[in-house]
Scaffold this motif. Sequence first.
Motif, PDB file in Angstrom:
ATOM      1  N   THR A  62       0.842  -1.199   0.000  1.00  0.00           N
ATOM      2  CA  THR A  62       0.000   0.000   0.000  1.00  0.00           C
ATOM      3  C   THR A  62       0.874   1.245   0.000  1.00  0.00           C
ATOM      4  OG1 THR A  62      -1.772  -1.144   1.137  1.00  0.00           O
ATOM      5  CG2 THR A  62      -1.795   1.250   1.250  1.00  0.00           C
ATOM      6  N   ALA A  63       1.963   1.221   0.745  1.00  0.00           N
ATOM      7  CA  ALA A  63       2.884   2.359   0.775  1.00  0.00           C
ATOM      8  C   ALA A  63       3.516   2.591  -0.597  1.00  0.00           C
ATOM      9  CB  ALA A  63       3.965   2.138   1.831  1.00  0.00           C
ATOM     10  N   LEU A  64       3.696   1.535  -1.367  1.00  0.00           N
ATOM     11  CA  LEU A  64       4.237   1.694  -2.722  1.00  0.00           C
ATOM     12  C   LEU A  64       3.248   2.385  -3.653  1.00  0.00           C
ATOM     13  CD1 LEU A  64       5.992  -1.751  -3.314  1.00  0.00           C
ATOM     14  CD2 LEU A  64       7.091   0.475  -3.028  1.00  0.00           C
ATOM     15  N   ARG A  65       1.954   2.169  -3.433  1.00  0.00           N
ATOM     16  CA  ARG A  65       0.921   2.715  -4.320  1.00  0.00           C
ATOM     17  C   ARG A  65       0.473   4.127  -3.953  1.00  0.00           C
ATOM     18  NH1 ARG A  65      -1.199  -2.431  -3.389  1.00  0.00           N
ATOM     19  NH2 ARG A  65      -2.843  -1.543  -2.125  1.00  0.00           N
ATOM     20  N   HIS A  66       0.783   4.595  -2.759  1.00  0.00           N
ATOM     21  CA  HIS A  66       0.349   5.913  -2.303  1.00  0.00           C
ATOM     22  C   HIS A  66       1.555   6.777  -1.969  1.00  0.00           C
ATOM     23  CE1 HIS A  66      -3.139   3.331  -1.704  1.00  0.00           C
ATOM     24  NE2 HIS A  66      -3.857   4.421  -1.873  1.00  0.00           N
ATOM     25  N   ASP A  67       1.323   8.080  -1.877  1.00  0.00           N
ATOM     26  CA  ASP A  67       2.454   8.949  -1.548  1.00  0.00           C
ATOM     27  C   ASP A  67       2.195   9.924  -0.411  1.00  0.00           C
ATOM     28  OD1 ASP A  67       0.820  10.551  -3.167  1.00  0.00           O
ATOM     29  OD2 ASP A  67       2.189  10.462  -4.850  1.00  0.00           O
ATOM     30  N   SER A  68       1.023   9.838   0.234  1.00  0.00           N
ATOM     31  CA  SER A  68       0.811  10.593   1.474  1.00  0.00           C
ATOM     32  C   SER A  68      -0.078   9.766   2.397  1.00  0.00           C
ATOM     33  CB  SER A  68       0.205  11.973   1.205  1.00  0.00           C
ATOM     34  OG  SER A  68      -1.102  11.864   0.708  1.00  0.00           O
ATOM     35  N   PHE A  69       0.153   9.911   3.708  1.00  0.00           N
ATOM     36  CA  PHE A  69      -0.478   9.030   4.690  1.00  0.00           C
ATOM     37  C   PHE A  69      -0.777   9.795   5.973  1.00  0.00           C
ATOM     38  CE2 PHE A  69       2.685   6.990   2.126  1.00  0.00           C
ATOM     39  CZ  PHE A  69       2.053   5.867   1.624  1.00  0.00           C
ATOM     40  N   ASP A  70      -1.874   9.399   6.650  1.00  0.00           N
ATOM     41  CA  ASP A  70      -2.160   9.934   7.977  1.00  0.00           C
ATOM     42  C   ASP A  70      -3.058   8.971   8.739  1.00  0.00           C
ATOM     43  OD1 ASP A  70      -5.149  11.288   8.329  1.00  0.00           O
ATOM     44  OD2 ASP A  70      -4.525  11.190   6.242  1.00  0.00           O
ATOM     45  N   ASP A  71      -3.198   9.202  10.015  1.00  0.00           N
ATOM     46  CA  ASP A  71      -4.016   8.420  10.942  1.00  0.00           C
ATOM     47  C   ASP A  71      -3.451   7.019  11.167  1.00  0.00           C
ATOM     48  OD1 ASP A  71      -5.836  10.177  12.028  1.00  0.00           O
ATOM     49  OD2 ASP A  71      -7.252   9.966  10.393  1.00  0.00           O
ATOM     50  N   HIS A  72      -4.187   6.234  11.931  1.00  0.00           N
ATOM     51  CA  HIS A  72      -3.764   4.909  12.379  1.00  0.00           C
ATOM     52  C   HIS A  72      -3.739   3.929  11.223  1.00  0.00           C
ATOM     53  CE1 HIS A  72      -3.904   1.104  14.570  1.00  0.00           C
ATOM     54  NE2 HIS A  72      -3.286   1.775  15.526  1.00  0.00           N
TER      55      HIS A  72
END
Length: 100
Positions: A62-72
């Motif tokens: 999932t981290a490979l497919r996205h480029d911004s993240f937040d929350d649990h």
Amino acid sequence: MTVAKRIAKGALQKRQRVLCCGLSKTGTTTFMEACRILGYNHKSMGFDHAFVNRRILPIYFTALRHDSFDDHPWFFLYRFFDKHFPATRFVLTVRSSTDC
């Protein structure tokens, strides 16, 4: 094309990952909206089961497919991002008061 030119071209085409390290109720929804307005492929929340059971592969893909993240559970994974995605930028959001 030289190796340096290929690396530079790839770096320009790839957007840097941004991880919000703030807990809930610290402006994470605003952070998410700002990232979406700026064109980031944002991921918020999810993967509690994988995180609790230490199944890192679903989280990594999932981290490979996205480029911004937040929350649990993303704010718990700042060390993982620092190790596997060294160019990641970290944003710490905090509350100005303890009132809910």
